[in-house]
Design a protein around this motif. Structure first.
Motif, PDB file in Angstrom:
ATOM      1  N   ASN A  90     -80.131  70.048  18.408  1.00 39.17           N
ATOM      2  CA  ASN A  90     -80.095  69.133  17.268  1.00 39.17           C
ATOM      3  C   ASN A  90     -81.103  67.995  17.445  1.00 39.17           C
ATOM      4  O   ASN A  90     -81.782  67.605  16.489  1.00 39.17           O
ATOM      5  CB  ASN A  90     -78.687  68.563  17.103  1.00 39.17           C
ATOM      6  N   TRP A  91     -81.216  67.476  18.656  1.00 40.54           N
ATOM      7  CA  TRP A  91     -82.174  66.404  18.939  1.00 40.54           C
ATOM      8  C   TRP A  91     -83.605  66.886  18.687  1.00 40.54           C
ATOM      9  O   TRP A  91     -84.403  66.180  18.085  1.00 40.54           O
ATOM     10  CB  TRP A  91     -82.008  65.935  20.383  1.00 40.54           C
ATOM     11  N   THR A  93     -88.270  63.390  13.035  1.00 36.92           N
ATOM     12  CA  THR A  93     -88.172  62.088  12.367  1.00 36.92           C
ATOM     13  C   THR A  93     -88.945  61.023  13.134  1.00 36.92           C
ATOM     14  O   THR A  93     -89.659  60.198  12.550  1.00 36.92           O
ATOM     15  CB  THR A  93     -86.709  61.670  12.231  1.00 36.92           C
ATOM     16  N   ILE A  94     -88.809  61.062  14.464  1.00 39.01           N
ATOM     17  CA  ILE A  94     -89.531  60.103  15.306  1.00 39.01           C
ATOM     18  C   ILE A  94     -91.035  60.290  15.170  1.00 39.01           C
ATOM     19  O   ILE A  94     -91.793  59.333  14.968  1.00 39.01           O
ATOM     20  CB  ILE A  94     -89.107  60.263  16.785  1.00 39.01           C
ATOM     21  N   LYS A 102     -84.005  53.479  20.805  1.00 32.93           N
ATOM     22  CA  LYS A 102     -83.464  54.776  20.425  1.00 32.93           C
ATOM     23  C   LYS A 102     -82.875  55.423  21.677  1.00 32.93           C
ATOM     24  O   LYS A 102     -83.599  55.768  22.617  1.00 32.93           O
ATOM     25  CB  LYS A 102     -84.566  55.667  19.841  1.00 32.93           C
ATOM     26  N   GLN A 114     -84.026  65.017  15.232  1.00 34.74           N
ATOM     27  CA  GLN A 114     -84.361  63.654  15.651  1.00 34.74           C
ATOM     28  C   GLN A 114     -85.844  63.517  15.992  1.00 34.74           C
ATOM     29  O   GLN A 114     -86.504  62.573  15.549  1.00 34.74           O
ATOM     30  CB  GLN A 114     -83.501  63.250  16.852  1.00 34.74           C
TER      31      GLN A 114
END
Length: 418
Positions: A141-142, A149-150, A287, A146
Motif C-alpha cells: 500500500n505504501w 503521491t510523494i 512523513k 503513498q
C-alpha cells in the motif's frame, strides 16, 4: 588428450552452447578440452544434468545414481527450506539430529554432513533484516499509493530521509578464518557504542552526520579538533538519541532551510525520540513510515548505512594491520580513541557516492513512474497515470508533472522557488 573431469555446471554450459550457438561435437571438444565421447555422453544426459544443476549440484563432477540417496537428500533439503521459510536459524547440529531421527540413526555423522553440504550446495550465513515480521500488504500500500503521491508533489532535491544507527566503533570481528587443526583463540572485545544520525535526499545529497557519544569532552579531544570534520558531536549518558537531541538537530536543519528559502519533506520512522512539536518547523513536512516496515520502506536501510559501515570497517582494519606487530589485538585496539573513530566516520560518510544513495531510493521504489526519461521507470505501476487522470477531471489541465510545476500549484507541488 589429457583426462579432465567436467563439473555439472560446465556440462550445462556445453548444453547451452549446443542449443543457443549451434556447434558440432568437435568444436565443443576443443573448446572444453575434452574428448568427443565426453561431449556425446553429456548431450545424452541433458535432462538429469539440468535437474542436478537446478538443485545446486553444479560443483560436483558426477551425477548421483543412488536413487535412495537422492530421495533422502531431497527430504532433508525440503525440511531445511521449510525451516528457512519460518525464520528458524538452522545449525549443522540441527540438521544432523533431524537426519538421525528420520533415518533411525543410520545417517547423520559429521562425515555425512560434509558430503551432504557439497551435494546440495549448502551455505552458512547470517539472517538478514526482519522481513518475516513485516506486513507486506502495508508495504504494498505504501509503494502503490503513498510513494506516487510523494513523488508527484515533491521534487527529488526536497525529499529527505533520516535514520539512526549504532556503531561499535572499536569492536573487532568475532568470526575468523583459520588453518585446519590449528588453534584459533580470541581476545577481549570492546563494546563502546556511538549513535549516528544520517540524513540524505532523493537527489543523492548528504547532510553532515550527527554523532552521539557518552562523554561530553573525551580526554583525546583538544582545541578545535573537530574543526576539519564535517559532522556534529553531542553527548548523552547512554549514547542514545532522545527528543531533546532530535529537536535540536531539526532546529538546525530548519534554520538552514530558512536561509535557503525552501521547504522539504522528511521521511522518518516511528521511534519515540522523533515525536516532537512539528508545528515549530513550518518548512519541514514530517512523513512517518508505516510502523514495522522500515527494512523495506526506508532508503537508508536499503544499503546506505551498510555501505557506510563497510567503509568504516575497512579504515578500522587498516589501522589494525598497520599496528599488527603488537603481542595482542587488544593492545592495538586500546590505542584507538573516539577522535580516531570520528575521523573515520567523517571519511567513510564522505566516500558514500551519490549514485549509491539514489540507487537505494530506487531500490525501495521511490522513482517517478511517469517520467519515461528516467532509467528506473517501473512500467508495472499505473497509480500515477491514474492520479494524473483524476487531476485532469478536476479541470486542472495538467497531464504531467512538468505541467503542475508550470502552473505553480502549491497545493500539489509543495516546494519554494529560490
Amino acid at each position: 588428450m589429457r583426462r579432465k573431469n567436467l563439473t555439472i555446471k560446465e556440462k550445462n554450459l556445453i548444453l547451452d552452447e549446443k542449443e543457443n550457438q549451434p556447434k558440432n561435437v568437435l568444436d565443443l571438444s576443443f573448446e572444453f578440452n575434452v574428448s568427443k565421447w565426453t561431449i556425446n555422453r553429456t548431450l545424452k544426459q541433458k535432462k538429469p544434468l539440468q535437474e542436478a544443476f537446478t538443485n545446486g549440484q553444479g560443483k560436483i563432477t558426477r551425477l548421483q545414481k543412488n536413487t535412495d540417496l537422492i530421495e533422502f537428500d531431497s527430504k532433508v533439503k525440503a525440511w531445511i527450506m521449510s525451516c528457512a521459510s519460518k525464520g528458524i536459524p538452522i545449525s549443522a547440529t540441527m540438521i544432523i539430529e533431524y537426519t538421525k531421527q528420520i533415518s533411525n540413526g543410520t545417517k547423520g555423522s559429521w562425515g555425512w554432513f560434509l558430503c551432504f553440504k557439497k551435494r546440495i550446495n549448502l551455505k552458512l550465513g547470517s539472517t538478514s533484516c526482519e522481513r518475516l515480521s513485516i506486513n507486506l500488504k502495508i508495504v504494498e500500500n505504501w509503494r502503490n499509493f503513498q510513494i506516487p503521491t510523494i513523488m508527484i508533489n515533491w521534487q527529488h532535491e526536497f525529499i529527505y530521509n533520516c535514520d539512526e544507527t549504532a556503531l561499535f566503533w572499536r569492536q573487532t570481528p568475532v568470526k575468523t578464518y583459520f588453518i585446519s587443526k590449528t588453534e584459533h583463540i580470541g581476545d577481549k572485545l570492546f563494546h563502546e557504542r556511538i549513535t549516528i544520525l544520517f540524513c540524505v535526499n532523493r537527489n543523492g545529497d548528504k547532510l553532515a552526520p550527527l554523532v552521539i557519544s557518552r562523554s561530553a569532552k573525551p580526554r583525546c579531544f583538544y582545541s578545535n579538533c573537530l574543526k576539519d570534520l564535517d559532522l556534529k558531536y553531542v553527548s548523552q549518558i547512554n549514547s542514545w538519541m532522545n527528543r531533546e537531541i532530535f529537536y535540536d538537530w531539526v532546529s538546525d536543519l530548519h534554520s538552514t532551510l530558512v536561509q535557503q528559502n525552501k521547504k522539504i519533506l522528511l521521511l522518518l520512522d516511528n521511534f519515540r525520540g522523533h515525536n516532537i512539536q512539528q508545528q515549530d518547523f513550518p518548512l519541514i513536512t514530517f512523513k512517518f513510515l508505516p510502523a514495522g516496515t522500515t527494512s523495506l520502506t526506508q532508503p537508508l536501510d536499503g544499503g546506505i548505512i551498510k555501505s557506510f559501515k563497510s567503509k568504516y570497517l575497512s579504515l578500522f582494519m587498516k589501522n589494525i594491520i598497520e599496528n599488527i606487530d603488537a603481542n595482542h589485538i587488544s593492545d592495538v585496539v586500546k590505542k584507538i580513541n573516539i577522535l580516531n573513530a570520528l575521523n573515520w566516520v567523517d571519511q567513510s560518510w564522505k566516500n558514500i557516492s551519490s549514485e549509491t544513495i539514489t540507487n537505494c531510493w530506487c531500490h525501495f521504489k521511490y522513482f517517478d513512474s511517469y517520467n519515461t526519461n528516467e532509467s528506473h521507470v517501473n512500467s508495472d505501476n499505473d497509480e500515477v497515470p491514474e492520479l494524473l487522470s483524476a487531476l485532469n477531471q478536476l479541470n486542472l489541465n495538467c497531464c504531467s508533472y512538468d505541467d503542475l510545476l508550470d502552473q505553480n500549484n502549491f497545493d500539489f507541488v509543495n516546494f519554494f522557488y529560490d
